[in-house]
Design a protein around this motif. Structure first.
Motif, PDB file in Angstrom:
ATOM      1  N   LEU A  47       0.823  -1.218   0.000  1.00 25.15           N
ATOM      2  CA  LEU A  47       0.000   0.000   0.000  1.00 25.15           C
ATOM      3  C   LEU A  47       0.855   1.266   0.000  1.00 25.15           C
ATOM      4  CD1 LEU A  47      -2.522  -0.940   2.840  1.00 25.15           C
ATOM      5  CD2 LEU A  47      -2.898  -1.127   0.373  1.00 25.15           C
ATOM      6  N   ILE A  48       1.823   1.291   0.902  1.00 27.91           N
ATOM      7  CA  ILE A  48       2.616   2.495   1.188  1.00 27.91           C
ATOM      8  C   ILE A  48       4.076   2.095   1.290  1.00 27.91           C
ATOM      9  CG2 ILE A  48       3.060   4.332   2.897  1.00 27.91           C
ATOM     10  CD1 ILE A  48       0.321   4.774   1.952  1.00 27.91           C
ATOM     11  N   TYR A  49       4.979   2.917   0.781  1.00 33.10           N
ATOM     12  CA  TYR A  49       6.416   2.716   1.000  1.00 33.10           C
ATOM     13  C   TYR A  49       7.037   4.046   1.403  1.00 33.10           C
ATOM     14  CZ  TYR A  49       6.928   4.658  -3.711  1.00 33.10           C
ATOM     15  OH  TYR A  49       6.868   5.467  -4.819  1.00 33.10           O
ATOM     16  N   LYS A  50       8.182   3.961   2.020  1.00 35.69           N
ATOM     17  CA  LYS A  50       8.881   5.126   2.559  1.00 35.69           C
ATOM     18  C   LYS A  50       7.932   5.972   3.400  1.00 35.69           C
ATOM     19  CE  LYS A  50      12.715   8.090   1.226  1.00 35.69           C
ATOM     20  NZ  LYS A  50      13.447   8.745   0.106  1.00 35.69           N
ATOM     21  N   ALA A  51       7.191   5.283   4.232  1.00 35.59           N
ATOM     22  CA  ALA A  51       6.308   5.843   5.259  1.00 35.59           C
ATOM     23  C   ALA A  51       5.052   6.527   4.732  1.00 35.59           C
ATOM     24  CB  ALA A  51       7.075   6.791   6.171  1.00 35.59           C
ATOM     25  N   SER A  52       5.170   7.238   3.623  1.00 30.95           N
ATOM     26  CA  SER A  52       4.023   8.040   3.198  1.00 30.95           C
ATOM     27  C   SER A  52       3.764   8.034   1.694  1.00 30.95           C
ATOM     28  CB  SER A  52       4.211   9.491   3.644  1.00 30.95           C
ATOM     29  OG  SER A  52       5.382  10.041   3.066  1.00 30.95           O
ATOM     30  N   ASN A  53       4.533   7.244   0.958  1.00 34.54           N
ATOM     31  CA  ASN A  53       4.368   7.211  -0.503  1.00 34.54           C
ATOM     32  C   ASN A  53       3.349   6.147  -0.902  1.00 34.54           C
ATOM     33  OD1 ASN A  53       6.704   8.964  -1.901  1.00 34.54           O
ATOM     34  ND2 ASN A  53       7.422   8.122   0.037  1.00 34.54           N
ATOM     35  N   LEU A  54       2.307   6.573  -1.567  1.00 32.87           N
ATOM     36  CA  LEU A  54       1.239   5.656  -1.980  1.00 32.87           C
ATOM     37  C   LEU A  54       1.693   4.878  -3.211  1.00 32.87           C
ATOM     38  CD1 LEU A  54      -1.738   5.192  -1.008  1.00 32.87           C
ATOM     39  CD2 LEU A  54      -2.422   6.632  -2.932  1.00 32.87           C
ATOM     40  N   VAL A  58      -3.099   2.199  -5.652  1.00 34.74           N
ATOM     41  CA  VAL A  58      -3.732   2.096  -4.331  1.00 34.74           C
ATOM     42  C   VAL A  58      -4.667   3.299  -4.129  1.00 34.74           C
ATOM     43  CG1 VAL A  58      -3.296   2.088  -1.848  1.00 34.74           C
ATOM     44  CG2 VAL A  58      -1.803   0.787  -3.384  1.00 34.74           C
ATOM     45  N   PRO A  59      -5.884   3.046  -3.661  1.00 38.92           N
ATOM     46  CA  PRO A  59      -6.838   4.159  -3.498  1.00 38.92           C
ATOM     47  C   PRO A  59      -6.315   5.249  -2.562  1.00 38.92           C
ATOM     48  CG  PRO A  59      -7.960   2.057  -3.339  1.00 38.92           C
ATOM     49  CD  PRO A  59      -6.505   1.747  -3.349  1.00 38.92           C
ATOM     50  N   SER A  60      -6.692   6.472  -2.848  1.00 38.21           N
ATOM     51  CA  SER A  60      -6.184   7.613  -2.090  1.00 38.21           C
ATOM     52  C   SER A  60      -6.752   7.702  -0.684  1.00 38.21           C
ATOM     53  CB  SER A  60      -6.484   8.902  -2.856  1.00 38.21           C
ATOM     54  OG  SER A  60      -7.879   9.042  -3.055  1.00 38.21           O
ATOM     55  N   ARG A  61      -7.709   6.857  -0.340  1.00 42.52           N
ATOM     56  CA  ARG A  61      -8.207   6.859   1.043  1.00 42.52           C
ATOM     57  C   ARG A  61      -7.174   6.289   2.018  1.00 42.52           C
ATOM     58  NH1 ARG A  61     -11.159   2.887  -1.603  1.00 42.52           N
ATOM     59  NH2 ARG A  61     -10.906   0.736  -0.811  1.00 42.52           N
ATOM     60  N   PHE A  62      -6.156   5.613   1.474  1.00 42.86           N
ATOM     61  CA  PHE A  62      -5.049   5.121   2.294  1.00 42.86           C
ATOM     62  C   PHE A  62      -3.960   6.188   2.364  1.00 42.86           C
ATOM     63  CE2 PHE A  62      -6.225   0.741   2.964  1.00 42.86           C
ATOM     64  CZ  PHE A  62      -7.059   0.454   1.896  1.00 42.86           C
ATOM     65  N   SER A  63      -3.449   6.411   3.564  1.00 41.94           N
ATOM     66  CA  SER A  63      -2.325   7.332   3.711  1.00 41.94           C
ATOM     67  C   SER A  63      -1.446   6.864   4.861  1.00 41.94           C
ATOM     68  CB  SER A  63      -2.809   8.764   3.952  1.00 41.94           C
ATOM     69  OG  SER A  63      -3.509   8.856   5.179  1.00 41.94           O
ATOM     70  N   GLY A  64      -0.182   7.231   4.788  1.00 42.82           N
ATOM     71  CA  GLY A  64       0.771   6.874   5.819  1.00 42.82           C
ATOM     72  C   GLY A  64       1.522   8.101   6.298  1.00 42.82           C
ATOM     73  N   ILE A  75      -6.970   4.979   7.058  1.00 40.79           N
ATOM     74  CA  ILE A  75      -7.945   4.779   5.986  1.00 40.79           C
ATOM     75  C   ILE A  75      -9.022   5.820   6.236  1.00 40.79           C
ATOM     76  CG2 ILE A  75      -9.428   3.144   4.773  1.00 40.79           C
ATOM     77  CD1 ILE A  75      -7.893   0.882   6.233  1.00 40.79           C
ATOM     78  N   SER A  76      -9.192   6.741   5.321  1.00 39.35           N
ATOM     79  CA  SER A  76     -10.040   7.905   5.602  1.00 39.35           C
ATOM     80  C   SER A  76     -11.523   7.562   5.684  1.00 39.35           C
ATOM     81  CB  SER A  76      -9.820   8.981   4.530  1.00 39.35           C
ATOM     82  OG  SER A  76     -10.155   8.475   3.250  1.00 39.35           O
ATOM     83  N   SER A  77     -11.948   6.619   4.873  1.00 42.04           N
ATOM     84  CA  SER A  77     -13.344   6.195   4.883  1.00 42.04           C
ATOM     85  C   SER A  77     -13.374   4.721   4.505  1.00 42.04           C
ATOM     86  CB  SER A  77     -14.168   7.022   3.893  1.00 42.04           C
ATOM     87  OG  SER A  77     -15.523   6.573   3.865  1.00 42.04           O
ATOM     88  N   LEU A  78     -13.541   3.877   5.496  1.00 45.14           N
ATOM     89  CA  LEU A  78     -13.414   2.431   5.314  1.00 45.14           C
ATOM     90  C   LEU A  78     -14.434   1.905   4.313  1.00 45.14           C
ATOM     91  CD1 LEU A  78     -11.598   0.217   6.657  1.00 45.14           C
ATOM     92  CD2 LEU A  78     -13.576  -0.274   8.132  1.00 45.14           C
ATOM     93  N   GLN A  79     -13.947   1.132   3.369  1.00 44.39           N
ATOM     94  CA  GLN A  79     -14.808   0.519   2.355  1.00 44.39           C
ATOM     95  C   GLN A  79     -14.915  -0.988   2.584  1.00 44.39           C
ATOM     96  OE1 GLN A  79     -16.508   2.577  -0.004  1.00 44.39           O
ATOM     97  NE2 GLN A  79     -15.703   3.943   1.597  1.00 44.39           N
ATOM     98  N   PRO A  80     -15.942  -1.626   2.047  1.00 35.52           N
ATOM     99  CA  PRO A  80     -16.109  -3.074   2.260  1.00 35.52           C
ATOM    100  C   PRO A  80     -14.885  -3.886   1.860  1.00 35.52           C
ATOM    101  CG  PRO A  80     -18.099  -2.138   1.306  1.00 35.52           C
ATOM    102  CD  PRO A  80     -17.078  -1.037   1.307  1.00 35.52           C
ATOM    103  N   ASP A  81     -14.164  -3.429   0.847  1.00 36.81           N
ATOM    104  CA  ASP A  81     -12.984  -4.169   0.379  1.00 36.81           C
ATOM    105  C   ASP A  81     -11.799  -4.021   1.325  1.00 36.81           C
ATOM    106  OD1 ASP A  81     -10.558  -4.006  -2.196  1.00 36.81           O
ATOM    107  OD2 ASP A  81     -11.745  -5.787  -1.677  1.00 36.81           O
ATOM    108  N   ASP A  82     -11.902  -3.156   2.324  1.00 32.47           N
ATOM    109  CA  ASP A  82     -10.752  -2.868   3.191  1.00 32.47           C
ATOM    110  C   ASP A  82     -10.685  -3.768   4.426  1.00 32.47           C
ATOM    111  OD1 ASP A  82     -11.209   0.726   2.686  1.00 32.47           O
ATOM    112  OD2 ASP A  82     -10.321  -0.808   1.388  1.00 32.47           O
TER     113      ASP A  82
END
Lengths: 106, 122
Positions: A47-54, A58-64, A75-82
């Motif tokens: 999902l994420i590498y170097k702490a914050s790189n998407l 990968v959907p933008s609702r994921f962030s590090g 995860i900003s807004s949890l989806q069923p697939d998450d």
């Protein structure tokens, strides 16, 4: 080895919730941290590498975020697939994974 | 499109040597910066990195398992082979191979194979 811990170990949430998972390293790893999602019977997915790189695709609702010894996956807004298990991994010194955080349905 | 697939025995006896092969497509270990790693996951447990190899034959091993592991590559066949000696029931796990990140020395795993379950039992 660098010891990685994650909290919580299990998280119950509903679709639409904002979810935050914390990962801590036993020593500073700068920003050398990755996050993966794994579903039952499947390989992990970066999902994420170097702490914050998407990672691409990968959907933008994921962030590090984070650096040093404390990191978060949001995860900003949890989806069923998450609904899945999430692992952090340090790569400051070789590679070590955290024990995982299972996100299940509330 | 990058794909990787692990192959090898599903059952090995204690003290035997395990040999696993990762066959990949969509990239080449002839190219600078490219690397492949092996990771395992015991049933219901977390992930554990084992070894990795780069295009230039640079190799890294998990320190606690280094004496038991050997990783090699066959560039012409697009394969990476992992051997693990002196297998024990605690080595029962799903073994994955994966394509490494984009910068040499950054040991994170971008593309993964489907994994192969290896059971160690007499």
């Amino acid at each position: 080895d660098i010891q990685m811990t994650q909290s919580p170990s299990t998280l119950s949430a509903s679709v639409g919730d904002r979810v935050t998972i914390t990962c801590r390293a036993s020593q500073s790893i700068s920003s050398w941290l990755a996050w993966y999602q794994q579903k039952p019977g499947k390989a992990p997915n970066l999902l994420i590498y170097k702490a914050s790189n998407l990672e691409s695709g990968v959907p933008s609702r994921f962030s590090g975020s984070g650096s040093g010894t404390e990191f978060t996956l949001t995860i900003s807004s949890l989806q069923p697939d998450d609904f899945a298990t999430y692992y952090c991994q340090q790569y400051s010194s070789f590679a070590d994974f955290g024990p995982g955080t299972k996100v299940d349905i509330k | 499109q990058i794909t990787l697939k692990e192959s090898g025995p599903t059952l090995v006896k204690p003290t035997q040597t395990l040999t696993l092969t990762c066959t990949f497509s969509g990239f080449s270990l002839r190219n600078s910066g490219v690397g492949v790693g092996w990771i395992r996951q015991s049933p219901g447990k977390a992930l554990e990195w084992l070894a990795l190899i780069y295009w230039n034959d640079e190799k890294r091993y998990r320190p606690s398992l280094k004496s038991r592991l050997t990783i090699t590559k066959d560039t012409s066949k697009n394969q990476v082979v992992l051997t693990m000696t002196n297998m024990d029931p605690v080595d029962t796990a799903t073994y994955y191979c994966a394509h490494l990140g984009y910068v040499v020395g950054e040991y994170y795993f971008v593309n993964w194979g489907q994994g192969t379950l290896v059971t160690v039992s007499s």
